[in-house]
Design a protein around this motif. Structure first.
Motif, short mmCIF file in Angstrom:
data_model
loop_
_atom_site.label_atom_id
_atom_site.label_comp_id
_atom_site.label_asym_id
_atom_site.label_seq_id
_atom_site.Cartn_x
_atom_site.Cartn_y
_atom_site.Cartn_z
N GLY B 3 0.82 -1.14 -0.15
CA GLY B 3 -0.16 -0.04 -0.18
C GLY B 3 0.87 1.16 -0.10
N LEU B 4 1.92 1.31 0.77
CA LEU B 4 2.83 2.58 0.92
C LEU B 4 3.42 2.82 -0.45
CD1 LEU B 4 5.40 2.89 3.52
CD2 LEU B 4 5.21 4.30 1.77
N ARG B 5 3.79 1.84 -1.27
CA ARG B 5 4.42 2.32 -2.47
C ARG B 5 3.27 2.81 -3.61
NH1 ARG B 5 8.34 -2.21 -4.76
NH2 ARG B 5 9.88 -0.91 -3.64
N LYS B 8 2.35 6.54 -2.42
CA LYS B 8 3.50 7.38 -2.74
C LYS B 8 3.43 7.63 -4.32
CE LYS B 8 7.77 8.10 -0.45
NZ LYS B 8 9.12 7.56 0.00
N LYS B 9 3.08 6.68 -5.24
CA LYS B 9 3.00 7.11 -6.31
C LYS B 9 1.99 7.83 -6.85
CE LYS B 9 3.65 3.93 -9.90
NZ LYS B 9 3.90 2.86 -10.75
N ALA B 10 0.67 7.64 -6.14
CA ALA B 10 -0.53 8.48 -6.40
C ALA B 10 0.00 9.92 -6.01
CB ALA B 10 -1.61 7.73 -6.00
N GLN B 11 0.39 10.07 -4.98
CA GLN B 11 0.91 11.37 -4.44
C GLN B 11 1.76 12.05 -5.56
OE1 GLN B 11 2.36 11.15 -0.35
NE2 GLN B 11 2.99 13.16 -0.44
N THR B 12 2.94 11.37 -5.77
CA THR B 12 3.88 12.01 -6.52
C THR B 12 2.97 12.29 -8.17
OG1 THR B 12 5.57 10.74 -5.71
CG2 THR B 12 5.70 11.78 -8.09
N ARG B 13 2.31 11.52 -8.64
CA ARG B 13 1.53 11.69 -9.63
C ARG B 13 0.56 12.91 -9.58
NH1 ARG B 13 0.21 8.77 -14.15
NH2 ARG B 13 -1.44 9.43 -15.37
N ARG B 14 -0.03 13.22 -8.40
CA ARG B 14 -0.80 14.27 -8.18
C ARG B 14 -0.27 15.51 -7.94
NH1 ARG B 14 -6.29 14.55 -6.53
NH2 ARG B 14 -6.68 16.46 -5.51
N ALA B 15 0.93 15.47 -7.36
CA ALA B 15 1.97 16.49 -7.37
C ALA B 15 2.33 17.07 -8.64
CB ALA B 15 3.01 16.14 -6.40
N LEU B 16 2.80 16.44 -9.59
CA LEU B 16 3.20 16.50 -10.89
C LEU B 16 1.89 17.33 -11.43
CD1 LEU B 16 5.42 13.62 -11.79
CD2 LEU B 16 5.97 15.91 -11.70
N VAL B 17 0.97 16.94 -11.64
CA VAL B 17 -0.32 17.34 -12.18
C VAL B 17 -0.43 18.60 -11.57
CG1 VAL B 17 -2.60 17.15 -12.91
CG2 VAL B 17 -1.23 15.13 -12.96
N GLY B 18 -0.53 18.83 -10.22
CA GLY B 18 -0.72 20.15 -9.69
C GLY B 18 0.21 21.11 -9.98
N ALA B 19 1.39 20.79 -10.13
CA ALA B 19 2.61 21.82 -10.17
C ALA B 19 2.43 22.15 -11.72
CB ALA B 19 3.77 21.08 -9.90
N ALA B 20 2.01 21.20 -12.42
CA ALA B 20 2.17 21.70 -13.88
C ALA B 20 1.04 22.50 -14.24
CB ALA B 20 2.08 20.32 -14.74
N LEU B 21 -0.25 22.40 -13.68
CA LEU B 21 -1.38 23.13 -14.12
C LEU B 21 -1.17 24.35 -13.45
CD1 LEU B 21 -4.41 20.67 -13.92
CD2 LEU B 21 -3.30 21.68 -15.95
N GLU B 22 -0.46 24.51 -12.29
CA GLU B 22 -0.24 25.94 -11.55
C GLU B 22 0.67 26.68 -12.33
OE1 GLU B 22 1.16 26.21 -7.23
OE2 GLU B 22 -0.47 24.78 -7.06
N LEU B 23 1.80 26.02 -12.72
CA LEU B 23 2.72 26.87 -13.51
C LEU B 23 2.17 27.17 -14.93
CD1 LEU B 23 5.75 24.76 -12.45
CD2 LEU B 23 5.31 26.98 -11.88
N PHE B 24 1.77 26.40 -15.71
CA PHE B 24 1.08 26.61 -16.93
C PHE B 24 0.06 27.72 -16.92
CE2 PHE B 24 1.24 21.92 -18.46
CZ PHE B 24 2.49 22.06 -18.47
N GLY B 25 -0.80 27.93 -15.79
CA GLY B 25 -1.82 28.93 -15.48
C GLY B 25 -0.94 30.33 -15.22
N GLU B 26 0.43 29.86 -14.67
CA GLU B 26 0.72 31.45 -14.19
C GLU B 26 1.95 31.95 -15.55
OE1 GLU B 26 3.48 32.46 -10.28
OE2 GLU B 26 2.77 30.56 -10.60
#
Lengths: 219, 219
Positions: B3-5, B8-26
């Motif tokens: 479960g841990l792995r 963590k993968k889902a969290q990283t994936r979500r972080a990448l999507v969020g970071a990308a959209l944030e920067l794209f929008g900015e």
DNA sequence: GCACAAACTTAGAGTCTCTCTAAGTTTAGA
DNA sequence: TCTAAACTTAGAGAGACTCTAAGTTTGTGC
């Protein structure tokens, strides 16, 4: 005599398109570099980007010819023809006009079609260009039929027609002339698809006669 | 258990999507590099490409959710419902389901929609994914209604519906709920557009049969 | 706990598309 | 012929994406 420069440009452009399609057909799209295309055409890589903004663009070099056909069809329209007949007629005009500077029986024409169908990047570019085309088509429809069509309805209509053409073209397997296939697709969109079980595919032709185009008004 | 792995993968994936959209929008899509996205998400640039094959993919991270909705709708279908009703019902299911892992009122959802509409490369990717979606939709329709639909007709139909949705969505300017707009667009496609002058948009619901022209027209 | 295997992350080198600039070459027109 | 504009080109460089080899973390059997 400002013709020499123009002629040379046209010649270089044509050489680039020819070289590109030849190499794409031989080695594949991704595996062909712009440097190779330029070398085959006898120019420098920098010159390639003087003629085409992207590597992809060289495949769609003649796209603008469709815009001209659309302009001609609309220039001759006065807004009295029923939309349900005008739209399929426009599609037939687009399908029958030779909007490609290589002849239809040129091997490069076949290469081009195969590339667009098989390379995702090119299919995406094709769809994008079609969507832009649908946009200007919708705008023209609104101007020719003011008051009859809302912008939203026109955009929905032309989007549906282009989508139908793309879907029908993708499933096309020869036999019937392509112009007939896409014209019928446009008729389906404006007038409805034959979907009830009593309206089976085998009877489609009788329904088609009823729908649009030329005459038998035997309802 | 593992479960841990996974978490963590889902969290990283979500972080990448969020970071990308944030920067794209900015800063815009083109002006944002993958290295910047990775840094904002706290991973290395190489890891970005572990999660997404291309920079573009991060915008369409949740596209597969629509595939699942389509599967569910078809799993519950038995082929007895008329196609002319089933198709618009499918469209409504797609339009009302929350097929996006960010909430609808999340700012990133708006950023995503704006990006797809304004950045050509993303619009092209969107159209390509829609075309692939239309293909599998057509295949499912053929299987659910064997004998009624030819492959060509199904492909034309789903292509037209997707095109209508795209066109209608592009011209959408608020007001009426979007689900209603796209469902009506699908009804237009299967049953015909209201195009004669006596059939104004406001009374479309009373439109009954799908003949091409019930047109009292002054030609 | 401990060691091993699998999964995951990472640095680094390299290819290719595409941009930009500055310099060279060719053509059109006086 | 001379000049200005148009065209071509080399070169430097950014950035997306690939590949490989090495490091790190996690799950499993003992």
């Amino acid at each position: 005599m400002a013709g020499l420069r123009e002629a040379k440009k046209a010649q270089t452009r044509r050489a680039l398109v020819g070289a590109a399609l030849e190499l794409f057909g031989e080695h594949g799209y991704e595996r062909t570099t712009v440097a190779e295309i330029a070398e085959q055409a006898g120019v420098s890589p920098a010159t390639f980007f003087n003629y085409f903004a992207t590597k992809e663009d060289v495949v769609f070099a003649d796209q603008h010819l469709y815009d001209e056909i659309l302009r001609e069809v609309f220039a001759a329209a006065d807004g009295t023809e029923p939309i349900a007949e005008f739209v399929p007629r426009t599609v037939r005009a687009l399908a029958t006009a030779p909007a490609w500077s290589f002849p239809l029986d040129d091997p490069l024409t076949a290469v081009r079609a195969r590339l667009i169908a098989s390379v995702p990047a090119l299919r995406a570019g094709f769809l994008l260009r079609n969507a832009v085309f649908a946009d200007s088509w919708a705008r023209a429809l609104c101007e020719t039929y003011p008051g009859v069509l809302t912008e939203a309805t026109a955009a929905t209509l032309t989007g549906a027609v282009m989508g139908a053409l793309q879907g029908g073209f993708g499933a096309y397997s020869g036999g019937e002339p392509l112009a007939d296939v896409v014209t019928r697709a446009a008729e389906y969109v404006v007038a409805g698809f034959p979907l009830s079980s009593s309206d089976s595919p085998s009877r489609r032709s009788s329904r088609r006669n009823r729908s649009a185009g030329n005459r038998p008004r035997n309802s």
